[in-house]
Each structure stands twice: as structure tokens, then as C-alpha cells.
Write a protein that holds these residues in place. Sequence first.
Motif, PDB file in Angstrom:
ATOM      1  N   SER A  25       1.082  -1.163   0.178  1.00  0.00           N
ATOM      2  CA  SER A  25      -0.370  -0.097   0.074  1.00  0.00           C
ATOM      3  C   SER A  25       0.707   1.036  -0.323  1.00  0.00           C
ATOM      4  N   ARG A  26       0.289   2.280  -0.411  1.00  0.00           N
ATOM      5  CA  ARG A  26       0.327   3.762  -0.002  1.00  0.00           C
ATOM      6  C   ARG A  26      -0.407   4.358   1.035  1.00  0.00           C
ATOM      7  N   GLN A  27       0.458   5.092   1.604  1.00  0.00           N
ATOM      8  CA  GLN A  27      -0.536   5.729   2.340  1.00  0.00           C
ATOM      9  C   GLN A  27      -0.028   7.175   2.738  1.00  0.00           C
ATOM     10  N   ILE A  28      -0.964   7.638   2.600  1.00  0.00           N
ATOM     11  CA  ILE A  28      -1.174   9.725   2.799  1.00  0.00           C
ATOM     12  C   ILE A  28      -1.827  10.185   4.661  1.00  0.00           C
ATOM     13  N   MET A  29      -0.606  10.500   4.945  1.00  0.00           N
ATOM     14  CA  MET A  29      -1.206  11.483   6.202  1.00  0.00           C
ATOM     15  C   MET A  29      -1.785  12.680   6.454  1.00  0.00           C
ATOM     16  N   HIS A  30      -3.054  13.040   6.223  1.00  0.00           N
ATOM     17  CA  HIS A  30      -2.593  14.615   5.827  1.00  0.00           C
ATOM     18  C   HIS A  30      -3.476  15.043   7.293  1.00  0.00           C
ATOM     19  N   PHE A  31      -2.459  15.541   8.193  1.00  0.00           N
ATOM     20  CA  PHE A  31      -2.093  16.744   9.102  1.00  0.00           C
ATOM     21  C   PHE A  31      -3.427  18.417   9.336  1.00  0.00           C
ATOM     22  N   ASN A  32      -4.306  18.483  10.281  1.00  0.00           N
ATOM     23  CA  ASN A  32      -4.606  19.703   9.926  1.00  0.00           C
ATOM     24  C   ASN A  32      -4.628  20.701  10.267  1.00  0.00           C
ATOM     25  N   ASP A  33      -2.833  20.359  10.107  1.00  0.00           N
ATOM     26  CA  ASP A  33      -1.982  21.755   9.629  1.00  0.00           C
ATOM     27  C   ASP A  33      -1.526  21.447   8.324  1.00  0.00           C
TER      28      ASP A  33
ATOM     29  N   GLY B 257      -0.045  -6.573  16.580  1.00  0.00           N
ATOM     30  CA  GLY B 257       1.239  -6.410  17.617  1.00  0.00           C
ATOM     31  C   GLY B 257       2.651  -6.143  17.360  1.00  0.00           C
ATOM     32  N   ILE B 258       2.673  -6.826  15.590  1.00  0.00           N
ATOM     33  CA  ILE B 258       3.535  -6.585  15.581  1.00  0.00           C
ATOM     34  C   ILE B 258       4.410  -5.344  14.766  1.00  0.00           C
ATOM     35  N   ALA B 259       5.589  -4.558  15.186  1.00  0.00           N
ATOM     36  CA  ALA B 259       5.320  -3.256  14.417  1.00  0.00           C
ATOM     37  C   ALA B 259       6.330  -3.979  13.070  1.00  0.00           C
ATOM     38  N   ASN B 260       5.469  -2.793  11.989  1.00  0.00           N
ATOM     39  CA  ASN B 260       6.118  -3.139   9.769  1.00  0.00           C
ATOM     40  C   ASN B 260       6.561  -2.345   9.843  1.00  0.00           C
ATOM     41  N   THR B 261       8.184  -1.486   9.729  1.00  0.00           N
ATOM     42  CA  THR B 261       9.041  -0.753   8.669  1.00  0.00           C
ATOM     43  C   THR B 261       7.758  -0.233   7.548  1.00  0.00           C
ATOM     44  N   ARG B 262       7.472   0.412   7.655  1.00  0.00           N
ATOM     45  CA  ARG B 262       7.235   1.423   6.051  1.00  0.00           C
ATOM     46  C   ARG B 262       8.494   2.146   5.904  1.00  0.00           C
ATOM     47  N   PRO B 263       8.574   3.149   4.121  1.00  0.00           N
ATOM     48  CA  PRO B 263       9.488   4.147   4.428  1.00  0.00           C
ATOM     49  C   PRO B 263       8.923   5.277   3.959  1.00  0.00           C
ATOM     50  N   ILE B 264       9.691   6.343   4.597  1.00  0.00           N
ATOM     51  CA  ILE B 264       8.621   7.712   3.941  1.00  0.00           C
ATOM     52  C   ILE B 264       9.524   7.832   3.215  1.00  0.00           C
ATOM     53  N   THR B 265       8.443   8.019   1.956  1.00  0.00           N
ATOM     54  CA  THR B 265       8.887   8.078   0.527  1.00  0.00           C
ATOM     55  C   THR B 265       8.196   9.781   0.274  1.00  0.00           C
ATOM     56  N   GLY B 266       7.584  10.493   1.164  1.00  0.00           N
ATOM     57  CA  GLY B 266       7.101  11.826   0.747  1.00  0.00           C
ATOM     58  C   GLY B 266       7.151  12.641   2.162  1.00  0.00           C
ATOM     59  N   ALA B 267       7.093  14.106   1.716  1.00  0.00           N
ATOM     60  CA  ALA B 267       7.043  14.365   3.281  1.00  0.00           C
ATOM     61  C   ALA B 267       6.764  15.833   3.088  1.00  0.00           C
ATOM     62  N   THR B 268       5.447  16.848   3.686  1.00  0.00           N
ATOM     63  CA  THR B 268       5.663  17.833   3.831  1.00  0.00           C
ATOM     64  C   THR B 268       5.433  18.908   4.587  1.00  0.00           C
ATOM     65  N   GLY B 269       6.203  20.209   5.471  1.00  0.00           N
ATOM     66  CA  GLY B 269       5.610  20.250   6.344  1.00  0.00           C
ATOM     67  C   GLY B 269       6.434  20.050   7.531  1.00  0.00           C
ATOM     68  N   ASP B 270       6.473  20.418   8.657  1.00  0.00           N
ATOM     69  CA  ASP B 270       7.521  19.332  10.123  1.00  0.00           C
ATOM     70  C   ASP B 270       7.832  18.347   9.482  1.00  0.00           C
ATOM     71  N   TYR B 271       7.450  17.351   8.457  1.00  0.00           N
ATOM     72  CA  TYR B 271       8.051  16.414   7.992  1.00  0.00           C
ATOM     73  C   TYR B 271       8.887  16.376   6.692  1.00  0.00           C
ATOM     74  N   ALA B 272       9.036  17.826   6.021  1.00  0.00           N
ATOM     75  CA  ALA B 272      10.078  17.735   4.443  1.00  0.00           C
ATOM     76  C   ALA B 272      11.094  17.205   4.487  1.00  0.00           C
ATOM     77  N   GLU B 273      11.964  17.159   6.444  1.00  0.00           N
ATOM     78  CA  GLU B 273      13.403  16.512   6.674  1.00  0.00           C
ATOM     79  C   GLU B 273      13.423  15.036   6.491  1.00  0.00           C
ATOM     80  N   TYR B 274      12.110  14.718   6.651  1.00  0.00           N
ATOM     81  CA  TYR B 274      12.415  13.553   7.184  1.00  0.00           C
ATOM     82  C   TYR B 274      12.389  12.440   5.921  1.00  0.00           C
ATOM     83  N   ASP B 275      13.454  11.345   5.944  1.00  0.00           N
ATOM     84  CA  ASP B 275      14.212  10.987   5.248  1.00  0.00           C
ATOM     85  C   ASP B 275      14.425   9.284   5.424  1.00  0.00           C
ATOM     86  N   GLY B 276      13.141   8.855   6.326  1.00  0.00           N
ATOM     87  CA  GLY B 276      13.451   6.992   6.822  1.00  0.00           C
ATOM     88  C   GLY B 276      12.284   6.485   6.593  1.00  0.00           C
TER      89      GLY B 276
END
Length: 185
Positions: A112-120, A135-154
Amino acid sequence: MLTKLLLATALVSVAACDAYADEALTRFDVAEDHTRFAFADKPVHESGMPAHGNPFVTQGYIYPAGTLTGNIDGVLEDGSPAFPDKVLGTWTCDGWFVGEGGDAKTGVWLVSRQIMHFNDGDVIITQGTELADTGIANTRPITGATGDYAEYDGVMFQTLIGFTSHIGVNATFEIPEGEEHAYAN
């Protein structure tokens, strides 16, 4: 003198609040709105659940971390948020069922692709697999981000909490500490 001290204290308090408000939220929960889950007529299992290769789209609500602890329904029967005063934004997910699809009990069941769009206005986009296991954590790459998340690349972790009484997904998400610039050169 007291007036100056109170004014200085108020300015420091406002600055601290502004700094906190500008910080990227690194943990949150998502409750799927079962009324917005749609998948193709084919292929499906005998159970009526989507089978391998079936495309889907769905939406839900983003809540503060811990809101859905204990697998609490975050969405009412009519699709409205159970905690409207806590909604931080919307979550949209599209992709394909894989493996055993909607009948899966364990392992990868979605790509899947997931888009989290925050109110801000901030946005996080991730792509990857999803697990049917709770209960099992699954790793998902951050493939894009804006605002406060723009510098996240992990990466971020998605953990399935369970399913609501309306068969909607409840999940929790976490961006591990230090993920901003994680893969920057």
C-alpha cells in the motif's frame, strides 16, 4: 519590575508553546472509517473478502498516540469519528491485497501507499507492505513529506492494533527518534 517579569514569563511561555506546536508528531494512531473502504468485485475469496491482486482504497482518522489502546473503536457506525475533538487529520490508503488477502491471519496481506494529512497541512507519505499480524511492528519507508516532516527521510513503523467492531483497521504509527535525515548524505 513585577510587570516586566510577568511579561518576560508570558513571552517565554508563548515561545515554548509555539516551539512545541511546530514539532513534528512522531507517534499517532489511525482508525479506519469502514464506510470509506472500497475494493473491486473480483478477485474475492469464498468468504467475500478481497483475494490476491484485488485493489482497494480506504480512509480514516488520525488520533493522538494511545487513543486506540485496547482496540477501542475510533469510528462510529455512521463513519464519523468517535473522538471528534481529538482528530489530528485524515489518513488515506490505497493498494492491493497480496498473499491470502482479506483472509490472511499472518504475514504480508497488503502492499500500500498511505497518506497522512494533518490538520495543520503537514503530510507524510509511506509505501510498503502491511502485516495481518496484530502487535508486530512493520517498517514502512517515508517516501515523501511536507511541512514539519519535510526533512524526514527515513522510515516509520506501523503496528496493527486490531479491528473495530465494524471491521475497520486500528493501527499505531511511530517515527523512530533520529529518523529525520536518516538517509541524507
